[in-house]
Enzyme design. Structure first.
Site, mmCIF file in Angstrom:
data_model
loop_
_atom_site.group_PDB
_atom_site.id
_atom_site.type_symbol
_atom_site.label_atom_id
_atom_site.label_comp_id
_atom_site.label_asym_id
_atom_site.label_seq_id
_atom_site.Cartn_x
_atom_site.Cartn_y
_atom_site.Cartn_z
ATOM 1 N N LYS A 59 55.595 38.365 21.156
ATOM 2 C CA LYS A 59 55.781 38.142 19.723
ATOM 3 C C LYS A 59 55.716 39.504 19.038
ATOM 4 C CE LYS A 59 53.595 35.273 16.092
ATOM 5 N NZ LYS A 59 52.489 34.312 15.842
ATOM 6 N N SER A 65 54.261 30.003 13.785
ATOM 7 C CA SER A 65 54.991 31.240 13.597
ATOM 8 C C SER A 65 55.532 31.852 14.898
ATOM 9 C CB SER A 65 54.098 32.274 12.904
ATOM 10 O OG SER A 65 52.994 32.604 13.736
ATOM 11 N N SER A 72 50.058 28.206 15.458
ATOM 12 C CA SER A 72 51.269 29.017 15.649
ATOM 13 C C SER A 72 51.729 29.182 17.094
ATOM 14 C CB SER A 72 51.081 30.401 15.031
ATOM 15 O OG SER A 72 51.319 30.332 13.646
#
Lengths: 94, 484
Positions: B75, B150, B174
């Site tokens: 990420k 996310s 997330s």
């Protein structure tokens, strides 16, 4: 609790966030609806409850005062938006 | 069978038998990424050159232990030395960190091959990747739908077989919510299990690093590699890390599993409820003891989250002032204007919303009414879980109330979007480990089941997840992607 555009303007100043007049109205409306939702917490009586500050049993951690390697000055300065003579340059402060 | 289709443990076996090479695997991964990413848009940065360099080094050494030769992606809030790390924000569009995150470094040292950085909601604030400053990632199961967020890029990349595993972070769901939406395994360890050193902070009392994988075995393998004490993160806990793979024996006999009634009620779609109830029946048939319980304070977790997380974010993101790194507005004539204008240009609407909200919750006159109140309710939520875990080994419930929603469907109403995390946020509030595993489909879209464990007992959670996986085929289902 509902927020006014003026209150949002004050918050934005505190948060160091320049916002337009249109944004003041827009955020006032949205933040008011979020705050109305969080008012749900008033349903709970927490007068006898200790706030949870740390999720883990923690204590301060100290390390020996020894010199250790870190990133070089050049590497750190490389991300500076405005660098002059090994300094980060900003507009005049005083 | 193509190499990109294989899991971490399958690739490890091939490499150990010298039936493939790191370079061959890396080539397969990049050809898959190039064939699919125009549609999926998981990646914000590819590190092709470095990846081939590392693969060639590993092949030269010929020692395929640990993660040697296994590709992965991060990420884009894990700092990567000499590789742009943006948090998918205009603020950090050109930021090149001078150091690596702890978790990333552990993977590098184990021989993993970083292939790129993945899309996310800006500064991890969002549930769909629609708040990325760059673009929205697509759900591989239906390109009109969001992958969740996310860590949406992290989940979509694993689901689309662009990488065998990725790392994400989970502050309110997330990792678990996008894992559920994309039909992959998402694991958020206990708060303190994995160091956050070098991970850009959002809400420091909630943030935790975790894994996205295609099966439970891989989750255990990667967790083995990233867990452990790191003096650089003062919340990292110094307790022994077991070999998580040794708990994967398919046994759940005698395990005590609680299912909280509140997590199956209002707002949960019938398809989702039915799939998780079926899974519970399966556990019962395998010899687990099941009982319905109540977690009455869970309904207060989401409003609590929307005070605590923005409050912490407003402090954490104060560092973005245009002085040492990040975007600077060069027109400003004084320092306050420079801060305010740089931040106005660098941050998107969702970040601004949360910074304003957090500033409000912490401001004098409102601190007690909002922030302190939230900390007290957080205590009640934690006590709720403690009460259950005195008698039960695990809690099982749906990960999300429904399957992936359509792009643009929820973006205009922040509060509706926030509701996505209603079943995952309580776990972060209590600092517990939680994971999402595939447990069914509704109209062709994956459904996720959430398994929650005691603090630092990731082992029981993985054990139960593995037992379910052994009996079912949901994790083997693949999205149908038409590729070039």
């Amino acid at each position: 609790m509902a927020l006014t555009a003026k209150e949002v303007e004050d918050l934005a100043l505190k948060a160091r966030l320049k916002i337009t007049d249109a944004e003041k109205e827009f955020f006032a409306e949205q933040l008011s609806s979020i705050l109305k939702y969080v008012d749900k917490l008033d349903e709970l009586d927490t007068s006898e409850v200790e706030p949870l500050i740390y999720i883990l049993p923690v204590s301060n951690r100290f390390r020996a005062d020894e010199i250790r390697s870190s990133a070089s000055r050049d590497e750190i300065l490389a991300n500076g938006p405005l660098v002059e003579d090994f300094h980060f340059k900003v507009p005049k402060i005083i | 069978m193509e190499l990109y289709e294989l899991t971490v443990h399958e690739l490890q076996k091939l490499l150990a038998r010298k039936e493939s090479s790191a370079q061959e695997i890396t080539r397969s991964i990049f050809s898959r990424i190039h064939a699919t990413d125009e549609k999926i848009a998981s990646f914000v940065t590819l590190t092709e050159e470095k990846a081939y360099e590392k693969a060639s080094q590993i092949d030269k050494m010929g020692n395929y232990q640990n993660l040697a030769g296994i590709p992965y992606a991060l990420k884009d809030l894990f700092c990567t030395r000499d590789i742009r790390t943006t948090c998918c924000s205009r603020m950090l569009e050109d930021f090149v960190p001078p150091y690596d995150s702890y978790a990333g470094r552990r993977l590098e040292e184990a021989g993993g091959i970083l292939v790129g950085k993945l899309n996310m909601d800006e500064f991890a604030m969002g549930s769909s990747t629609e708040h990325s400053a760059f673009f929205t990632t697509r759900n591989p199961w239906d390109l009109q739908r969001v992958p969740g967020g996310s860590s949406g890029g992290s989940a979509a990349a694993v689901a689309a077989e662009q990488v065998p595993f990725s790392l994400g972070t989970d502050t309110g769901g997330s990792i678990r919510q996008p894992a559920a939406f994309c039909g992959v395994v998402g694991l958020k360890p206990t708060y303190g299990r994995v160091s956050r050193w070098g991970v850009v902070s959002y809400s420091s009392s909630l943030d935790q690093v975790g894994t996205l994988t295609r099966d439970v075995m891989d989750a255990a393998i990667i967790l083995n590699h990233i867990s452990g004490y790191d003096p650089m993160d003062s919340t990292s806990v110094n307790t022994a890390v077991p070999d998580y793979t040794q708990f994967l024996d398919g046994e759940v006999r005698g395990m005590k599993i609680a299912f909280p009634r509140e997590y199956f009620q209002a707002g949960v779609d019938e398809d989702v409820r039915a799939a998780v109830k079926n899974a519970l029946q399966l556990y019962e048939s395998l010899g687990a003891e099941l009982e319905e319980v109540s977690l009455p304070c869970s309904e207060y977790a989401l409003p609590t989250y929307y005070l605590i997380a923005p409050a912490e974010a407003s402090a954490n993101l104060a560092r973005f002032d245009g002085v040492r790194y990040g975007l600077r507005d060069m027109e400003a004539e004084n320092v306050v204007e420079m801060f305010s204008q740089s931040r106005a240009r660098g941050f998107g609407d969702e970040v601004k919303r949360r910074l304003l909200l957090g500033t409000y919750a912490l401001s004098s006159g409102y601190y007690e009414e909002y922030y302190l109140k939230a900390l007290k309710v957080r205590q009640l939520i934690k006590q709720d879980f403690e009460r259950i875990f005195a008698d039960y080994d695990l809690i099982i419930c749906p990960t999300t109330t429904r399957t992936a929603f359509k792009i643009d469907e929820e973006i205009d109403d922040p509060l509706t979007l926030y509701m996505n995390d209603i079943l995952t946020v309580p776990v972060n509030m209590a600092g517990l480990p939680g994971m999402s595993i595939p447990c069914g489909f509704a109209d062709g879209l994956p459904i996720g089941m959430q398994i929650i464990g005691r603090a630092f007992d990731e082992a029981s959670m993985l054990k139960a997840a593995f037992a379910f996986e052994q009996q079912t085929e949901f994790h083997r289902a693949k999205p149908h992607l038409e590729v070039k």
